[in-house]
Design a protein around this motif. Structure first.
Motif, PDB file in Angstrom:
ATOM      1  N   ASN A  61       0.818  -1.070   0.040  1.00  0.00           N
ATOM      2  CA  ASN A  61       0.111  -0.082   0.006  1.00  0.00           C
ATOM      3  C   ASN A  61       0.811   1.229   0.118  1.00  0.00           C
ATOM      4  N   ASN A  62       1.762   1.259   0.844  1.00  0.00           N
ATOM      5  CA  ASN A  62       2.726   2.457   1.119  1.00  0.00           C
ATOM      6  C   ASN A  62       3.582   2.646  -0.222  1.00  0.00           C
ATOM      7  N   LEU A  63       4.145   1.505  -0.985  1.00  0.00           N
ATOM      8  CA  LEU A  63       4.964   1.780  -2.208  1.00  0.00           C
ATOM      9  C   LEU A  63       4.076   2.045  -3.446  1.00  0.00           C
ATOM     10  N   LEU A  64       2.857   1.555  -3.698  1.00  0.00           N
ATOM     11  CA  LEU A  64       1.965   1.750  -4.666  1.00  0.00           C
ATOM     12  C   LEU A  64       1.590   3.264  -4.527  1.00  0.00           C
ATOM     13  N   SER A  65       1.009   3.568  -3.280  1.00  0.00           N
ATOM     14  CA  SER A  65       0.359   4.796  -3.544  1.00  0.00           C
ATOM     15  C   SER A  65       1.520   5.770  -3.382  1.00  0.00           C
ATOM     16  N   ASN A  66       2.573   5.697  -2.892  1.00  0.00           N
ATOM     17  CA  ASN A  66       3.781   6.735  -3.184  1.00  0.00           C
ATOM     18  C   ASN A  66       3.834   6.921  -4.775  1.00  0.00           C
ATOM     19  N   ALA A  67       3.962   5.763  -5.395  1.00  0.00           N
ATOM     20  CA  ALA A  67       4.150   5.612  -6.860  1.00  0.00           C
ATOM     21  C   ALA A  67       3.181   6.399  -7.739  1.00  0.00           C
ATOM     22  N   LEU A  68       2.011   6.021  -7.351  1.00  0.00           N
ATOM     23  CA  LEU A  68       1.024   6.678  -7.905  1.00  0.00           C
ATOM     24  C   LEU A  68       0.864   8.277  -7.785  1.00  0.00           C
ATOM     25  N   GLY A  97       8.228  -0.686  -9.527  1.00  0.00           N
ATOM     26  CA  GLY A  97       8.693   0.609 -10.154  1.00  0.00           C
ATOM     27  C   GLY A  97       7.696   1.635 -10.917  1.00  0.00           C
ATOM     28  N   ASN A  98       7.983   2.686 -11.231  1.00  0.00           N
ATOM     29  CA  ASN A  98       7.018   3.472 -12.117  1.00  0.00           C
ATOM     30  C   ASN A  98       7.845   4.579 -12.775  1.00  0.00           C
ATOM     31  N   ASN A  99       7.210   5.182 -14.054  1.00  0.00           N
ATOM     32  CA  ASN A  99       7.926   5.960 -14.636  1.00  0.00           C
ATOM     33  C   ASN A  99       7.150   7.581 -14.506  1.00  0.00           C
ATOM     34  N   HIS A 100       7.828   8.432 -15.115  1.00  0.00           N
ATOM     35  CA  HIS A 100       7.262   9.871 -14.660  1.00  0.00           C
ATOM     36  C   HIS A 100       7.559  10.418 -13.238  1.00  0.00           C
ATOM     37  N   SER A 101       8.483   9.748 -12.646  1.00  0.00           N
ATOM     38  CA  SER A 101       9.071  10.422 -11.299  1.00  0.00           C
ATOM     39  C   SER A 101      10.615  10.119 -11.385  1.00  0.00           C
ATOM     40  N   TYR A 102      11.284  10.692 -10.223  1.00  0.00           N
ATOM     41  CA  TYR A 102      12.590  10.687 -10.416  1.00  0.00           C
ATOM     42  C   TYR A 102      13.118  11.026  -8.907  1.00  0.00           C
ATOM     43  N   ILE A 103      13.743  10.636  -8.115  1.00  0.00           N
ATOM     44  CA  ILE A 103      14.489  10.809  -6.895  1.00  0.00           C
ATOM     45  C   ILE A 103      16.003  11.155  -7.056  1.00  0.00           C
ATOM     46  N   GLU A 136      12.909  -5.201   7.078  1.00  0.00           N
ATOM     47  CA  GLU A 136      14.111  -5.705   7.803  1.00  0.00           C
ATOM     48  C   GLU A 136      13.957  -6.785   8.976  1.00  0.00           C
ATOM     49  N   LYS A 137      12.612  -6.334   9.807  1.00  0.00           N
ATOM     50  CA  LYS A 137      12.249  -7.129  10.730  1.00  0.00           C
ATOM     51  C   LYS A 137      11.883  -8.738  10.317  1.00  0.00           C
ATOM     52  N   HIS A 138      11.719  -8.805   9.167  1.00  0.00           N
ATOM     53  CA  HIS A 138      11.456 -10.244   8.628  1.00  0.00           C
ATOM     54  C   HIS A 138      12.592 -10.708   8.047  1.00  0.00           C
ATOM     55  N   GLY A 139      13.662 -10.113   8.058  1.00  0.00           N
ATOM     56  CA  GLY A 139      14.938 -10.732   7.427  1.00  0.00           C
ATOM     57  C   GLY A 139      15.306 -10.229   6.017  1.00  0.00           C
ATOM     58  N   GLY A 140      14.420  -9.400   5.554  1.00  0.00           N
ATOM     59  CA  GLY A 140      14.864  -8.947   4.197  1.00  0.00           C
ATOM     60  C   GLY A 140      15.566  -7.662   4.213  1.00  0.00           C
ATOM     61  N   MET A 141      15.491  -6.899   2.985  1.00  0.00           N
ATOM     62  CA  MET A 141      16.335  -5.779   2.851  1.00  0.00           C
ATOM     63  C   MET A 141      15.473  -4.822   1.812  1.00  0.00           C
ATOM     64  N   ILE A 142      15.492  -3.569   1.713  1.00  0.00           N
ATOM     65  CA  ILE A 142      15.080  -2.739   0.681  1.00  0.00           C
ATOM     66  C   ILE A 142      15.973  -1.730  -0.010  1.00  0.00           C
ATOM     67  N   PHE A 143      15.995  -1.281  -1.205  1.00  0.00           N
ATOM     68  CA  PHE A 143      16.748  -0.239  -1.609  1.00  0.00           C
ATOM     69  C   PHE A 143      15.943   0.293  -2.928  1.00  0.00           C
ATOM     70  N   CYS A 144      16.468   1.511  -3.114  1.00  0.00           N
ATOM     71  CA  CYS A 144      15.776   2.167  -4.320  1.00  0.00           C
ATOM     72  C   CYS A 144      16.897   2.521  -5.386  1.00  0.00           C
ATOM     73  N   GLU A 149      15.529   8.598 -17.073  1.00  0.00           N
ATOM     74  CA  GLU A 149      15.203   7.695 -18.387  1.00  0.00           C
ATOM     75  C   GLU A 149      14.202   6.710 -18.015  1.00  0.00           C
ATOM     76  N   ILE A 150      14.564   6.263 -16.922  1.00  0.00           N
ATOM     77  CA  ILE A 150      13.396   5.050 -16.508  1.00  0.00           C
ATOM     78  C   ILE A 150      12.428   5.261 -15.571  1.00  0.00           C
ATOM     79  N   GLY A 151      12.769   5.933 -14.428  1.00  0.00           N
ATOM     80  CA  GLY A 151      11.740   6.271 -13.216  1.00  0.00           C
ATOM     81  C   GLY A 151      12.453   5.925 -12.040  1.00  0.00           C
ATOM     82  N   VAL A 152      11.574   5.504 -11.247  1.00  0.00           N
ATOM     83  CA  VAL A 152      11.974   4.871  -9.769  1.00  0.00           C
ATOM     84  C   VAL A 152      11.646   3.651  -9.519  1.00  0.00           C
ATOM     85  N   GLU A 153      12.384   2.875  -8.939  1.00  0.00           N
ATOM     86  CA  GLU A 153      12.335   1.291  -8.654  1.00  0.00           C
ATOM     87  C   GLU A 153      12.512   1.293  -7.161  1.00  0.00           C
TER      88      GLU A 153
END
Length: 170
Positions: A61-68, A97-103, A136-144, A149-153
């Protein structure tokens, strides 16, 4: 439709997390008029995720609403999954990922910090911080990663188990 392994860990079967992705996208998108979203997905992983459905839904929900919001509710959103192995553990890697945005590169590390917000009208700086903590609490990791040209992933790994192995343990 959740399965529980012998050690008491709840897992999410592939069809349930695919449904979660779809429902979260619809929920994030439903109240906006004059929108045009081209949605692409290629979910290669058939593993069961070692995370609760509620937690996975919050991450999506967070990632998709931020992307939209970042793309002005117009453009392309893509979601991919694949199996990866790290440190002799199995993970499902998701790319949203989404296009039309950039960080800006200088902001990439800061976006996961508590209280940091950029480019959102009512941003609290809690969303991506919480996403990172959940993963991270579940043992995973995230990066951006971001390019003009492509957008944000956002790429994140969730521990998972092979669905065939999981069926035998239940």
């Amino acid at each position: 439709n959740f399965m529980t392994c012998n050690n008491g860990i709840e897992t999410i079967p592939p069809l349930d997390y695919i449904e979660s992705i779809y429902l979260n996208l619809l929920h994030s998108h439903h109240s906006f008029v004059n929108t045009s979203i081209d949605f692409h997905y290629n979910l290669l992983s058939k593993n069961h995720l070692l995370i609760t459905k509620a937690t996975f839904d919050r991450i999506l929900n967070n990632l998709l609403s931020n992307a939209l919001e970042a793309m002005g509710h117009n453009g392309k959103i893509w979601i991919y999954s694949e199996n990866i192995q790290k440190f002799e553990r199995l993970f499902t890697r998701f790319t949203i990922g989404n296009n039309h945005s950039y960080i800006e590169e200088s902001l990439i590390e800061k976006i996961f910090e508590m209280g940091f917000s950029s480019g959102k009208k009512n941003g609290s700086g809690i969303g991506l911080f919480g996403v990172r903590k959940f993963i991270e609490k579940h043992g995973g990791m995230i990066f951006c990663r971001s390019s003009k040209e492509i957008g944000v992933e956002f790429i994140f790994d969730i521990p998972s188990v092979n669905s065939e192995i999981n069926k035998k343990k239940i």
